[in-house]
Design an enzyme around this catalytic site. Sequence first.
Site, PDB file in Angstrom:
ATOM      1  N   ALA A 210     -36.622 -60.040  -7.113  1.00  0.00           N
ATOM      2  CA  ALA A 210     -37.818 -60.658  -6.523  1.00  0.00           C
ATOM      3  C   ALA A 210     -39.086 -60.315  -7.299  1.00  0.00           C
ATOM      4  CB  ALA A 210     -37.965 -60.209  -5.072  1.00  0.00           C
ATOM      5  N   LYS A 243     -43.574 -63.805  -6.049  1.00  0.00           N
ATOM      6  CA  LYS A 243     -44.476 -62.818  -6.636  1.00  0.00           C
ATOM      7  C   LYS A 243     -44.868 -63.187  -8.063  1.00  0.00           C
ATOM      8  CE  LYS A 243     -43.376 -60.611  -2.851  1.00  0.00           C
ATOM      9  NZ  LYS A 243     -42.200 -60.387  -2.243  1.00  0.00           N
TER      10      LYS A 243
HETATM   11  C1  LMR Z   1     -42.446 -56.828   1.103  1.00  0.00           C
HETATM   12  O1  LMR Z   1     -41.448 -56.104   1.009  1.00  0.00           O
HETATM   13  O2  LMR Z   1     -43.545 -56.415   1.504  1.00  0.00           O
HETATM   14  C2  LMR Z   1     -42.356 -58.273   0.672  1.00  0.00           C
HETATM   15  O3  LMR Z   1     -41.078 -58.542   0.197  1.00  0.00           O
HETATM   16  C3  LMR Z   1     -42.804 -59.213   1.724  1.00  0.00           C
HETATM   17  C4  LMR Z   1     -41.844 -59.333   2.861  1.00  0.00           C
HETATM   18  O4  LMR Z   1     -41.485 -60.462   3.196  1.00  0.00           O
HETATM   19  O5  LMR Z   1     -41.451 -58.317   3.447  1.00  0.00           O
END
Ligand code: LMR
Length: 393
Positions: A210, A243
């Site tokens: 991600a 991201k």
């Molecule tokens: C996070 O871990 O803060 C991000 O991946 C956003 C989410 O959807 O949790």
Amino acid sequence: MLTKLIAQSEDKILALMALYRNDPRDTKIDLGVGVYKDASGVTPIMRAIKDAELRLWQEQQTKTYVGLAGDPAFSHAMKSLVLGDAVKADRVAAVATPGGTGAIRQGLELIALADTGATIWLSDPTWANHPSIIDHLGLPRTHYRYFDPETCTVNFDGMMSDLAQVKAGDVVLLHGCCHNPTGANLKPIEFQAVIDLLNKTGAIPFVDIAYQGFGDGLSEDAAFTRAIVAGCPEALVAASCSKNFGIYRERTGVLFAVSDNQPTRDLAQANMAYLNRQNFSFPPDHGARLVTMILEDENLRSDWQTELEEIRTGMLSLRVQLTEALQSECGSNRFGFLAEHRGMFSRLGISPDAVQTLRQDHGIYMVGDSRINIAGLNAKTIPVLASAIAKVL
Ligand code: LMR
């Protein structure tokens, strides 16, 4: 009927967002949800996205449905961004999904559909939504050791010894890069040993990637994922564009299923399209189209890569600044690991009480396990955070 519903436990990251929003202090600092912010605290729309949107507005003639798997050009462009040439195209099934979370969800549903009784192995800790979705689907799960809280680095021996227990056909969920929530990552020299062990046990890797481009660079961050698809007969890969293209709300992601022959690939492709149809029919197109335009156009791509690189190096510099500020405030190198971690997050390794005090007394918001979003910091807030941490220790 609705009265029969039971309250669901709230998502800790999203609950923190609401707490932060409702805090009236104008000195408050948000280090919670994983969203990139520039030095002025804004989550910008990347230049290449704006340019692609303008072109799309001028050129797009229809909003009719695309296909259940999304636009093949998007899958193709993402395959080359994430998997490079690590695997031949005729081994890769791909569907566009609503964000990386959608890709995780569809991948887990594919595992359920195969009905092999696989247990899903998660790193301890992992992104809180991984176990949450798995539990929602009723799939069995367990965890493997990953993070050493003493050193705030990867407990590689613990990880390898736990992964040696995996049964053939079980699924091992791995973070492709920039581990969430810890920020501690495998060293490239360790990749092959993990892959050999996965193959020895007959485990199926499921990579969640991600944050490609937020760690050591676009291809460096994809190296583990590429080595996995090149070295394992089967693999799932969930990739997010939220991201690295900054298109969080557009919900843009892709699920790849890699198999060792074309008939199996075709079967997986049909099953993945079927799952899209059952869950939401057609995946969102807007973000996927922008990503495709950027990846296919030399100028847009080069501008995107330049901006992404600025974001990445900016976060690295914040890591160094925070490490130095903590060193001088605490008089020790206790937080030296922060400069070694990669990606948006690091787990500080301070107690839940300290996290609570930072929130209550200093208006500093981080996730309860002491995960901070490095990109939520800037030159002004780093000294504030460092001095507050020194006070609560
Ligand atoms: C996070 O871990 O803060 C991000 O991946 C956003 C989410 O959807 O949790």
